[in-house]
Design a protein around this motif. Structure first.
Motif, short mmCIF file in Angstrom:
data_model
loop_
_atom_site.label_atom_id
_atom_site.label_comp_id
_atom_site.label_asym_id
_atom_site.label_seq_id
_atom_site.Cartn_x
_atom_site.Cartn_y
_atom_site.Cartn_z
N GLN A 176 -0.27 -0.30 11.24
CA GLN A 176 0.13 0.69 10.23
C GLN A 176 1.66 0.80 10.16
OE1 GLN A 176 -2.18 1.96 8.25
NE2 GLN A 176 -0.64 2.94 7.02
N ASN A 177 2.34 0.71 11.29
CA ASN A 177 3.81 0.71 11.29
C ASN A 177 4.35 -0.49 10.51
OD1 ASN A 177 3.59 1.64 14.70
ND2 ASN A 177 4.14 3.03 13.06
N GLU A 196 -2.13 -6.85 11.27
CA GLU A 196 -2.77 -6.70 12.59
C GLU A 196 -2.31 -7.79 13.55
OE1 GLU A 196 -5.11 -4.71 9.49
OE2 GLU A 196 -4.41 -6.77 9.67
N ARG A 234 2.78 -2.07 8.09
CA ARG A 234 2.52 -1.83 6.66
C ARG A 234 3.54 -0.88 6.05
NH1 ARG A 234 -2.70 -1.01 8.81
NH2 ARG A 234 -3.94 -2.90 8.60
N TYR A 235 3.82 0.23 6.73
CA TYR A 235 4.80 1.19 6.22
C TYR A 235 6.19 0.56 6.11
CZ TYR A 235 1.50 5.10 6.71
OH TYR A 235 0.43 5.95 6.58
#
Length: 66
Positions: free
Chosen positions: A25-26, A9, A28-29
């Motif tokens: 999220q980007n 974050e 994390r991926y």
């Protein structure tokens, strides 16, 4: 000496401040896929742990901001 780490974050927030359209999220991926050299994703049972190394992340920010 312990490496300083930040959360996805916080990393996303810093990159958005540079004008990148990215969210946690980007990040994390990308870490799971091994696409970012500034950190790693480790699967621990059913959960993932994300380690974003501040020094490497700052170097990455320098590259993308120039």
């Amino acid at each position: 000496m312990k490496a300083e780490v930040i959360k996805p974050e916080a990393a996303a927030k810093e990159l958005r401040e540079l004008g990148m359209r990215i969210n946690a999220q980007n990040i994390r991926y990308g870490l799971r896929a091994g696409k970012f050299a500034f950190g790693v994703a480790i699967k621990m049972g059913k959960q993932w742990e994300y380690l974003i190394y501040k020094k490497l992340f700052d170097e990455f920010k320098e590259l993308v901001s120039n």
